[in-house]
Scaffold this motif. Structure first.
Motif, PDB file in Angstrom:
ATOM      1  N   PRO A  85      78.008 -58.788 -58.853  1.00 27.60           N
ATOM      2  CA  PRO A  85      77.035 -57.739 -59.239  1.00 27.60           C
ATOM      3  C   PRO A  85      77.275 -57.193 -60.645  1.00 27.60           C
ATOM      4  CG  PRO A  85      77.763 -57.413 -56.985  1.00 27.60           C
ATOM      5  CD  PRO A  85      78.629 -58.496 -57.547  1.00 27.60           C
ATOM      6  N   THR A  86      78.556 -57.026 -61.025  1.00 26.17           N
ATOM      7  CA  THR A  86      78.833 -56.494 -62.366  1.00 26.17           C
ATOM      8  C   THR A  86      78.345 -57.455 -63.442  1.00 26.17           C
ATOM      9  OG1 THR A  86      81.071 -57.432 -62.211  1.00 26.17           O
ATOM     10  CG2 THR A  86      80.799 -55.085 -61.658  1.00 26.17           C
ATOM     11  N   HIS A  87      78.500 -58.756 -63.213  1.00 29.02           N
ATOM     12  CA  HIS A  87      78.036 -59.745 -64.184  1.00 29.02           C
ATOM     13  C   HIS A  87      76.516 -59.699 -64.299  1.00 29.02           C
ATOM     14  CE1 HIS A  87      81.873 -62.445 -63.719  1.00 29.02           C
ATOM     15  NE2 HIS A  87      82.131 -61.213 -64.153  1.00 29.02           N
ATOM     16  N   THR A 112      84.349 -66.152 -68.123  1.00 34.01           N
ATOM     17  CA  THR A 112      83.526 -67.172 -68.764  1.00 34.01           C
ATOM     18  C   THR A 112      82.038 -66.871 -68.597  1.00 34.01           C
ATOM     19  OG1 THR A 112      85.231 -68.835 -68.365  1.00 34.01           O
ATOM     20  CG2 THR A 112      83.018 -69.638 -68.833  1.00 34.01           C
ATOM     21  N   ALA A 113      81.670 -66.325 -67.447  1.00 33.67           N
ATOM     22  CA  ALA A 113      80.258 -66.021 -67.174  1.00 33.67           C
ATOM     23  C   ALA A 113      79.693 -64.976 -68.128  1.00 33.67           C
ATOM     24  CB  ALA A 113      80.095 -65.549 -65.738  1.00 33.67           C
ATOM     25  N   GLY A 131      72.302 -65.505 -72.021  1.00 34.10           N
ATOM     26  CA  GLY A 131      73.437 -65.293 -71.131  1.00 34.10           C
ATOM     27  C   GLY A 131      73.104 -65.014 -69.685  1.00 34.10           C
ATOM     28  N   LEU A 132      71.826 -65.016 -69.317  1.00 32.84           N
ATOM     29  CA  LEU A 132      71.469 -64.710 -67.933  1.00 32.84           C
ATOM     30  C   LEU A 132      71.847 -65.837 -66.977  1.00 32.84           C
ATOM     31  CD1 LEU A 132      67.949 -63.078 -68.454  1.00 32.84           C
ATOM     32  CD2 LEU A 132      70.107 -61.922 -67.931  1.00 32.84           C
ATOM     33  N   ARG A 133      71.673 -67.069 -67.390  1.00 35.68           N
ATOM     34  CA  ARG A 133      72.013 -68.191 -66.522  1.00 35.68           C
ATOM     35  C   ARG A 133      73.510 -68.226 -66.238  1.00 35.68           C
ATOM     36  NH1 ARG A 133      69.279 -72.518 -65.064  1.00 35.68           N
ATOM     37  NH2 ARG A 133      67.695 -72.260 -66.691  1.00 35.68           N
ATOM     38  N   GLN A 134      74.317 -68.041 -67.274  1.00 34.09           N
ATOM     39  CA  GLN A 134      75.766 -68.079 -67.091  1.00 34.09           C
ATOM     40  C   GLN A 134      76.251 -66.968 -66.169  1.00 34.09           C
ATOM     41  OE1 GLN A 134      73.985 -68.243 -69.864  1.00 34.09           O
ATOM     42  NE2 GLN A 134      75.111 -69.147 -71.587  1.00 34.09           N
ATOM     43  N   ALA A 135      75.578 -65.812 -66.212  1.00 36.64           N
ATOM     44  CA  ALA A 135      75.997 -64.662 -65.398  1.00 36.64           C
ATOM     45  C   ALA A 135      75.550 -64.765 -63.950  1.00 36.64           C
ATOM     46  CB  ALA A 135      75.466 -63.375 -66.013  1.00 36.64           C
ATOM     47  N   GLY A 136      74.688 -65.736 -63.645  1.00 39.27           N
ATOM     48  CA  GLY A 136      74.304 -65.946 -62.261  1.00 39.27           C
ATOM     49  C   GLY A 136      72.858 -65.675 -61.922  1.00 39.27           C
ATOM     50  N   ASP A 151      77.954 -74.648 -80.591  1.00 40.11           N
ATOM     51  CA  ASP A 151      77.174 -74.605 -79.345  1.00 40.11           C
ATOM     52  C   ASP A 151      77.119 -73.184 -78.824  1.00 40.11           C
ATOM     53  OD1 ASP A 151      79.608 -75.243 -76.834  1.00 40.11           O
ATOM     54  OD2 ASP A 151      79.969 -74.702 -78.910  1.00 40.11           O
ATOM     55  N   VAL A 152      76.203 -72.944 -77.878  1.00 33.67           N
ATOM     56  CA  VAL A 152      76.045 -71.603 -77.331  1.00 33.67           C
ATOM     57  C   VAL A 152      76.956 -71.376 -76.139  1.00 33.67           C
ATOM     58  CG1 VAL A 152      73.684 -71.428 -78.122  1.00 33.67           C
ATOM     59  CG2 VAL A 152      74.123 -72.224 -75.819  1.00 33.67           C
ATOM     60  N   GLY A 153      77.641 -72.382 -75.729  1.00 37.30           N
ATOM     61  CA  GLY A 153      78.596 -72.198 -74.645  1.00 37.30           C
ATOM     62  C   GLY A 153      77.927 -71.936 -73.341  1.00 37.30           C
TER      63      GLY A 153
END
Length: 275
Positions: free
Chosen positions: A5-7, A82-83, A147-152, A273-275
């Motif tokens: 949830p925090t991510h 990493t997320a 960054g939304l995809r990486q955060a879940g 890269d955007v990582g």
């Protein structure tokens, strides 16, 4: 996929900040709605204003470039999840750009001021530039870009997939459509003041440097395939494509990674890269 949830909250708040700052920048350059714009009102001496503006532009460029370096990403990855790595980059960019918008010091005389049909054309080009820049973020992967995809918020991409280097759509017209849109938005205005000119020159120069680094990485990734693509499609100035289609590329995950970097440069990262 496990979602913290925090991510989710942090990434969503950062994305919202990205949207707010983007709209704020549009109003700042257009000279509407917001009380302080790129052209006024003047609040200090010309010499002090130029020094402050150059410092703000340099601060933004350093943040945008340094945080894109692999060494800095590696350092961050040992200290934050990493997320949230991409979220941290977008958040830092939001803060730096917001500081630029708040602390910018207008100065100097008016360079040009168009009215009537010319002004309508200028505003139309301004709107078209922003529309192109925003559309380009979805032509790549908007969720990963911010960054939304990486955060879940969405499923991760499958790194095992392979595909061709995509050269259709916007990329059949220019190799860096987001940069094309931003440069157009920087310059298309019916009223250009000296401080706006400084902003446009500095931002365009930064885009040019970013594209140079990005082109180097793309050629390292795709070799002759990218050389052939670059020979047919211009970097920034649109023209009808010579031909469309796909050319072979070794890895979809690398293709997407590099393509997102090209789109993001303002936005843009330089050469990483955007990582």
């Amino acid at each position: 996929m496990f979602r913290r949830p925090t991510h989710l909250i942090l990434s969503a708040a950062t994305w919202l900040g990205f949207v707010v700052v983007t709209v704020w920048t549009m109003a700042f350059l257009a000279g509407v709605v917001v009380p302080r714009t790129v052209d006024g009102p003047e609040r200090t001496t010309t010499a002090r204003a130029v020094a402050i503006d150059l410092a703000l532009l340099l601060f933004f460029a350093v943040q945008h470039s340094v945080m894109a370096r692999r060494q800095v990403k590696s350092w961050l990855s040992r200290r934050i999840p990493t997320a949230l790595e991409r979220t941290s980059y977008v958040l830092a960019t939001d803060i730096c750009l917001a500081l630029l918008l708040v602390l910018w010091q207008p100065w100097g005389e008016e360079i040009w001021h168009a009215e009537g049909p010319v002004a309508v054309i200028a505003w139309s080009l301004f709107a078209a530039g922003w529309a192109l820049a925003i559309t380009a973020t979805f032509a790549v992967d908007h969720l990963e870009l911010v960054g939304l995809r990486q955060a879940g918020w969405a499923a991760a991409r499958d790194p095992g997939l392979t595909a061709d280097l995509y050269v259709g759509g916007l990329y059949a017209v220019v190799r860096h459509p987001m940069m094309t849109g931003l440069v157009l938005a920087f310059w298309a205005t019916p009223r250009m003041g000296a401080s706006h000119l400084l902003f446009a020159l500095a931002a365009t120069g930064y885009v040019a440097v970013g594209i140079r680094f990005e082109e180097r990485d793309l050629r390292n990734t795709f070799g002759a395939s990218y050389d052939d693509y670059a020979a047919r499609v211009p970097a920034l100035l649109p023209r009808p494509p010579i031909r469309t289609g796909s050319v072979p590329s070794p890895d979809l995950s690398r293709r997407g990674m590099r393509r997102r970097t090209a789109a993001e440069n303002v936005r843009t990262e330089i050469g990483e890269d955007v990582g």
